[in-house]
Design an enzyme around this catalytic site. Sequence first.
Site, mmCIF file in Angstrom:
data_model
loop_
_atom_site.group_PDB
_atom_site.id
_atom_site.type_symbol
_atom_site.label_atom_id
_atom_site.label_comp_id
_atom_site.label_asym_id
_atom_site.label_seq_id
_atom_site.Cartn_x
_atom_site.Cartn_y
_atom_site.Cartn_z
ATOM 1 N N HIS A 122 57.427 -74.240 100.516
ATOM 2 C CA HIS A 122 56.409 -74.033 101.566
ATOM 3 C C HIS A 122 57.024 -74.164 102.965
ATOM 4 O O HIS A 122 56.380 -74.633 103.898
ATOM 5 C CB HIS A 122 55.252 -75.016 101.412
ATOM 6 C CG HIS A 122 54.496 -74.856 100.127
ATOM 7 N ND1 HIS A 122 53.484 -73.934 99.966
ATOM 8 C CD2 HIS A 122 54.617 -75.505 98.934
ATOM 9 C CE1 HIS A 122 53.006 -74.019 98.725
ATOM 10 N NE2 HIS A 122 53.684 -74.948 98.087
ATOM 11 N N ASN B 77 46.837 -73.996 96.507
ATOM 12 C CA ASN B 77 47.466 -72.684 96.583
ATOM 13 C C ASN B 77 46.391 -71.600 96.569
ATOM 14 O O ASN B 77 45.207 -71.889 96.361
ATOM 15 C CB ASN B 77 48.418 -72.461 95.406
ATOM 16 C CG ASN B 77 49.671 -73.314 95.481
ATOM 17 O OD1 ASN B 77 50.151 -73.634 96.561
ATOM 18 N ND2 ASN B 77 50.204 -73.691 94.329
#
Length: 797
Positions: free
Chosen positions: A173, A246
């Site tokens: 990320h 997510n």
Amino acid sequence: MTKQSADQIGTGSALSSVAGPSAELSGHRARNSTTPAALLQKVVQSAALAAQMPSNPAKAGEYGERARCPVTGATAEPASPLATASTASEANASDKTGSGVPGLGENHVGGNLDRVRADASGQVLTTNQGVAIADNQNSLKIGLRGPTALEDFILREKITHFDHERIPERVVHARGSAAHGYFENYQSLSQFTRAAPFAKAGKRTPVFVRFSTVAGERGSLDTARDVRGFAVKFYTEEGNWDLVGNNIPVFFIQDAMKFPDLVHAVKPEPHHGMPQAASAHDTYWDFVSLMPESTHMLLWQMSDRAIPRSYRTMQGFGVHTFRLINDQGESVFCKFHWTPVAGTHSLAWDEAVKIGGADPDFHRRDLWEAIEAGAYPEWELGLQLFSEEQAESFDFDVLDATKIVPEELVPVVPVGKLVLDRNPDNFFAETEQVAFCTAHIIPGIDFSNDPLLQGRIHSYVDTQISRLGGPNFHEIPINAPLAPVHNNQRDGMHRQTIARGRVAYEPNSLGGGCPFQAGARGFTSFAQPIAEDKVRGKPEKFADHYSQATLFWRSQSPAEQRHIVNGFCFELTRVQVPAIRQRVVSLLANVADELALAVADGLGIAVPPPAPKVSERDFPVPAPSPALSLTSYPGDGSIKAKRVAILVADGADAAGVVSLYGALLAGGAVPRLLGLRLGPVAAEGRALEVEATVSALPSVLFDAVAVPDGADATQTLANAGTVLEFLRDQYRHCKPIVVVGAAGALLDKAGIPLTLPDGAADPALVQVAAMDQGVAALIDALGRPRDHARETDPPRV
């Protein structure tokens, strides 16, 4: 001896009721704190305060059945602030130390960001020590042509700070964008949870939300095929809650033990550092082809979910099963769903590739510009709530992160909305330094025994300590809670809090017992009874690796199924080891025959035998679930933040252009006048200023295109290859095209058919005689989801 009532917890005034009247504070401020009398008074009062607590009455509550209901910690009243002061001189005020009045029960390190915002308007340039800089253009030299002096502390400070401006990026990320906003609750959920954001109807909780890709490094492109992070930090009055999820509701692995292996496999291969931000390579597919539990996630990853149109138009999921706990200690299981009000929209793969070259910051720019324009992105939060008894009856295990709970089994109940309405002031200070941790939960939220979640609870905190320079990352302003912070943690790198007093332990009497444990009002874990052997393994239901993959496949529209096949074929074509390709197709053979056959045909191989299943048990495949298709979330029909290209040249219909431009602006869309060169074009009746060229802003950056009337303009545009390719890409990517009057000739020149492959009218291809008809048609087409009926293989255009 007194005990603080539960309703005082978290109010920031824990000591206000025991600090004495304001007059006493005034006397404390005026007292000469360095006199022997003041020192003696401090010693006497400290001793008296300690004497009020001859024992720890809360200790008995730690044992047996009494431990099920934690008690509030014991406290005692100091005679004056001197009793708990760090120093008898604390009343001596200065511009730096403050007013001399101790902030009893306060911690100014936390709170809102106004205390750390800076603006240099009208200010002189200074060093980090506040020294005004006379010359910021030249280093200090020995003579105009001489060597630079080592004593130039201004140069050294500036260069040193520059050398250390970058911090380690996130392992995963790393590339992200974020925004401030709020969560507004629809109605009280107190029957299910005591969590602060859900306490009452209309309650708003400030949030900071970060979206991200997973595999790529900080400088990679936005449109790679990848999972997207969807992390929400709630700043509640009871502390920070991080819902770290997510845009896909399942994951690759079932146990956190495998997380380093997954990430090592998907990252660039270590011998040559390629590929960047992509999973189309040998090590990734080698790993997942040997992990059949990944099969379900692979179908989601190869679907359109992995190439969203924007952050604003993708769903978010908590992924794991969590618990909600109410005031009575009763628990239900919960799954979190974020659904965009604008609908779920994706990119065509060809489009994503071209956008990556034209604008690698496409998603970041889209989010920023939408918020700046006032087209605030919105999502609705929905909960799936179910009991442990219900969970036991499912054919799958709700602790398995590779599984969903189908909405046909447990409906998603809308409970609130998320609105992002403010961009960050500084990317590094906020977006880059924000620390999300699954361990950050508040009373009313608790974990399940999901083994992937259990590992994340440790991992996220641990990585922030490394990335942000130590254990005090919670004091960085963007991470600081709005709730007051009071504990006995001290020191460590980059510590900002200056703790008053000499007490840094609990229980204590020298600090009047403060800070004291909150008792039942504080966070308590759900008392789940457990009587099991220690073992490394997984439950039997975890062995079902294919039924939900089949469910997902059968729930997709024909166009989405084609895209999944294309995704597998593209990725596996780039895999160099034939055995790995065979292995992946053998997994797909357990999902659906037609899927395995189509992928095998694309790879030029025969369908191999299905991969062996790891369980003899027959796991049923649920009926198709419409909620799993992107087509089930068309959105509210708004054209807000949609980008529309208006192609102009000399001789274009100026009145029509102005009419269309104004209508699009009024609807919240973003029109741009594109031409072959910058500058004015001589349109009918007035000059139009071209905002960008078709070569600088290609078709893939727009949601629709309109070409106004004008014979001369049409002739000019028809002779430009970039314009014809612009229109062809709009057609290939199934986007609305509106041509007015003479501009209709461009369709024929570009080879664009007027009907769909089946001969039916193309609803997104509009040819009208006048712009007033074109405006309405374009707005209507722009508000609808993309229609993939134009798609053929090979493409018609």
